[in-house]
Design a protein around this motif. Sequence first.
Motif, PDB file in Angstrom:
ATOM      1  N   ALA A  52      -8.627   7.579  -6.021  1.00 30.72           N
ATOM      2  CA  ALA A  52      -8.037   6.458  -5.953  1.00 30.72           C
ATOM      3  C   ALA A  52      -6.838   6.465  -4.805  1.00 30.72           C
ATOM      4  CB  ALA A  52      -7.279   5.796  -7.213  1.00 30.72           C
ATOM      5  N   HIS A  53      -6.085   7.725  -4.925  1.00 31.40           N
ATOM      6  CA  HIS A  53      -4.970   7.893  -3.906  1.00 31.40           C
ATOM      7  C   HIS A  53      -5.854   7.917  -2.469  1.00 31.40           C
ATOM      8  CE1 HIS A  53      -2.835  10.666  -1.369  1.00 31.40           C
ATOM      9  NE2 HIS A  53      -1.636  10.031  -1.964  1.00 31.40           N
ATOM     10  N   CYS A  82      -1.477   1.624  -8.998  1.00 33.93           N
ATOM     11  CA  CYS A  82      -2.151   0.442  -8.434  1.00 33.93           C
ATOM     12  C   CYS A  82      -1.640  -0.444  -8.880  1.00 33.93           C
ATOM     13  CB  CYS A  82      -3.818   0.401  -8.647  1.00 33.93           C
ATOM     14  SG  CYS A  82      -4.447  -1.096  -7.794  1.00 33.93           S
ATOM     15  N   LEU A 135      -6.522   4.234  -1.191  1.00 33.43           N
ATOM     16  CA  LEU A 135      -5.303   3.580  -0.781  1.00 33.43           C
ATOM     17  C   LEU A 135      -4.720   3.812   0.544  1.00 33.43           C
ATOM     18  CD1 LEU A 135      -3.429   3.048  -4.183  1.00 33.43           C
ATOM     19  CD2 LEU A 135      -4.560   1.508  -2.953  1.00 33.43           C
ATOM     20  N   CYS A 169      -4.484  -3.252 -10.603  1.00 32.46           N
ATOM     21  CA  CYS A 169      -5.129  -2.847 -11.970  1.00 32.46           C
ATOM     22  C   CYS A 169      -4.083  -2.123 -12.805  1.00 32.46           C
ATOM     23  CB  CYS A 169      -6.419  -2.047 -11.611  1.00 32.46           C
ATOM     24  SG  CYS A 169      -6.266  -0.628 -10.763  1.00 32.46           S
ATOM     25  N   LEU A 189       0.745  -1.004   0.042  1.00 31.29           N
ATOM     26  CA  LEU A 189      -0.091   0.293   0.008  1.00 31.29           C
ATOM     27  C   LEU A 189       0.974   1.250  -0.099  1.00 31.29           C
ATOM     28  CD1 LEU A 189      -2.941  -1.082   2.275  1.00 31.29           C
ATOM     29  CD2 LEU A 189      -3.028  -0.451   0.103  1.00 31.29           C
ATOM     30  N   MET A 246       2.655   1.679  -3.546  1.00 36.49           N
ATOM     31  CA  MET A 246       1.549   2.090  -4.413  1.00 36.49           C
ATOM     32  C   MET A 246       1.243   3.637  -4.033  1.00 36.49           C
ATOM     33  SD  MET A 246      -1.316  -0.850  -4.987  1.00 36.49           S
ATOM     34  CE  MET A 246      -1.549  -1.489  -3.193  1.00 36.49           C
TER      35      MET A 246
END
Lengths: 732, 170
Positions: free
Chosen positions: A400-401, A387, A404, A390, A378, A381
């Motif tokens: 998305a940030h 990611c 995570l 994906c 994590l 990333m």
Amino acid sequence: MIIKSLSIENFQCYSGKLEQNTFEFRKGLNVIIGDNGSGKSKLYDAFFWVLYDKIFDSSTRQLIHTSEVGTGIVSDKAKASCEVGEKIVAKVQLKLYNYKRSSSYPDEYILERSFTIQKINHSEDYNDPENWKVAANSVTSIEKKDIINFKPLHETDAFNKIVEKLIPTDMGKYLWFQGEQVDSLIDFKNENSLTYAINILSDINYYDSMIEVAKKVFNQAESAYKSELREKSKNENEAEELSKRQDNLEILIERDENDLEKVIENLEYAENFKDELLGKIKDAQELERIKSGLKSSREKINRLNDNLETARKGFNNNLFSKQWILRNAGSYFKDFEYRLKYYDEERENKKVDHKIKVQQEAAKKNRLPENVPNATYLQDMIDEKVCFLCDRKFEENDSAHQHLYDLLEKTKKTRVSISDIVNNDFKTFFQNLYNNGYYLKTNVIENVDSSIAKELERIELLEDKKKDAIQEYQLLDQRFKQLLDISSIEEEESKDIVRNFNQYDKDKGKFERLKFEIEQRLSSNKKELKEILEKMKHNIGESINQDTVEKKEVLETFLELAKSTRSMVYEEQIQRIEEEANKHFKKMTADNKSVQGKIILKKIGSNYMPKNVDENGIELTSINDSNIILIKLATIMAIVTAKGKSDFHPLISDAPTSKFGDNYTIGFCNTIDNVFAQSIILSYDFYHNMALRKRLLDEVDNLGAVYVIEPSIREEDRANRKELSTNITLLN
Amino acid sequence: MIDLMEELGKKTPRYSMKYRRLIEGFARKGAVDYYESGEKSYDLGKFFTNFYEFYLYSAFIGLYINNPLPFDKDEKTNVFWVPMRDWNSNNSAQTVQYLWMIMFVKSELDFNALEDMDQKGVEREMLNVSRLIEVYANGGFDFINSKVTENPAFFDDDDCFVKLLKEVEN
């Protein structure tokens, strides 16, 4: 002169008329025997009072005058029976015989002293001075027998003249003394006392005067000679100078000669005292060494005692200080250990349970397996903004940030904290109890028995050490006592002996050095003086008057002669006294088998001291009290008799034999009766000791009258003095 | 946060008044006098420097002979004015903690359950531990008292309490 009789009337315990209280004395040894409190001291007082108007006050140990004693002089019995207006006369009468070489008949004298009081008040209390009119002074009278009758002598001072003749003032203390005074008459610690006695009782002073005269005339002659030398000198200035130097040198020489005399005297003292201690010093040093050993041994025992007591009494203290109390508590530790283990496991289980629970909740939310993706991925990333599942890229702060990021935070929250699973965390407490228990179990409890054994061993060791120390002390003490017995040194004396010996040794060295220095200086000054005199002789223009020279020389010889005569006479005197003293001493100790040695009068400086030495001249150090008294009495007798003076004076003494055993007492009696034409002694010694009394009556050659005096009333009634008189019985 | 050391340390255990004379006979009242006078306990003919030392000793004796003796219902009791946290003369603090350790075993208290309890619950349990010390000490006093009655001469020796310890070896 001897005492024919002593009569007493109403004087102290002697109540009644003169005729009732009369002691007739004879030539030789007269003895008055009496128990304590029988009137001996009052009789001694009667002698003293008739002659000197004073009596002895036993409470103050001083002689007091009649005027101070007042009614106390007079008999209580006489006072008690006295009516108002009546007078009582206390009286003492002494009859004397004065034998003369020219006649076989002695002159007879009666000396009397009386003292009158008169009752003035009706009162039972006869001791109250208020009831009496008291004469201001006592009254004396003297009578001399004129063929048949006694007639008063009216000559002024006749009374005192006869008293002086009977007992000359300067000899008084050697002719008339109480037993207890003997010690001080010849004081062994005072070197002057014998010299003083010799000077008083001999005519050595005559020679001293002769030397003084010789010195005076010689000085005059010498002075005349010197002035003539100066006057007749060719060179007046030089003569003046030499004369001054001569005077100075003479002063220096005289001073040095005086100093030398003193230094030699001090050197002799130091040597003598050192020699006196020579026989004792080894033992004294050994005694001191043992004393010091005894002291440290005592200290050691005390220290061991203290340690032992602390160890014994403090034994119980070890229950806590060494934790012996836990001796039986070891097994409980295991139980606790077990409980603690269980507790820890339970806590771990709880933690795991909690963690699973948290993770299950998280998984539900993520729909992803546990730890997928895990925290490391994590973070990678987020850092790389892509990611890994994906492969889509994202920007910071986009959805998305943010997703995570939230995932990472949740992952962190799945770590289980103690506060999450329990209300109270007691782990530290239980762990501390465990650590403490572990330490005590392994380091203390398992060793308690050996610790107890060690302590008991230590106590035993202390006891052994104490035992040894006591034994060591006893051995030293035994040695100490043996040495005390053998050496006859007093326990407290050894320290002084060692100290004094060292001091005398040091003094000896000091005086020897001084002596050498002064002698050197004297020799050089005398040499110079001689040279000056030679120079002066050479300087004179005309010869000196022969008369002046001769006069000086003759007087110088005369001075030397006077000095040597004095010295010779003195030496002879000393020798005679020594011989006499030994004669008396030998006689007095004849019946005593123990070794008595002999008396020598040892010269120390300008004085002489009586010493008791053995046949080799070594001083006897273990002489007892009675021997010392005997030596002193023998010396006193020798001094008194050295010139035959005892023919004319009686000796009166109260209890001179009180410190003697029977043999010494008889020895003393047998000696004194030959030494003195008459002696009167008052004694307790023959009162109860009938065997001794018999020996007195049978064995003493020249025995005079022997009386026994006893109070008229029994001792238990003695408080009632109204009836007190004294019974006098003649035994022979 | 509850501090068990403090909870137990502040306790002042009780003793039966019937043993007061026994305690006074063998122990000095307090160490204060000792420090002031410079005298040791045995200078006064006492075996223990403090009352609490004797108390501790009795608790261990009670434990060794396994004689937990509760007070009677109407037993008259008293407490020492010195709390257990201050029983620290002569290495006593370590000994006290060892006793606590044993009491936690003897009380059969669930350590984990204790951690889940609230303040009042913990206080109650600590009081129980303290009470357990009292009953063992009471049992010890009872034993010593009987010994004094039966054989007073036993206590004439300086090492009597060490000997007694050996006698009660479990």
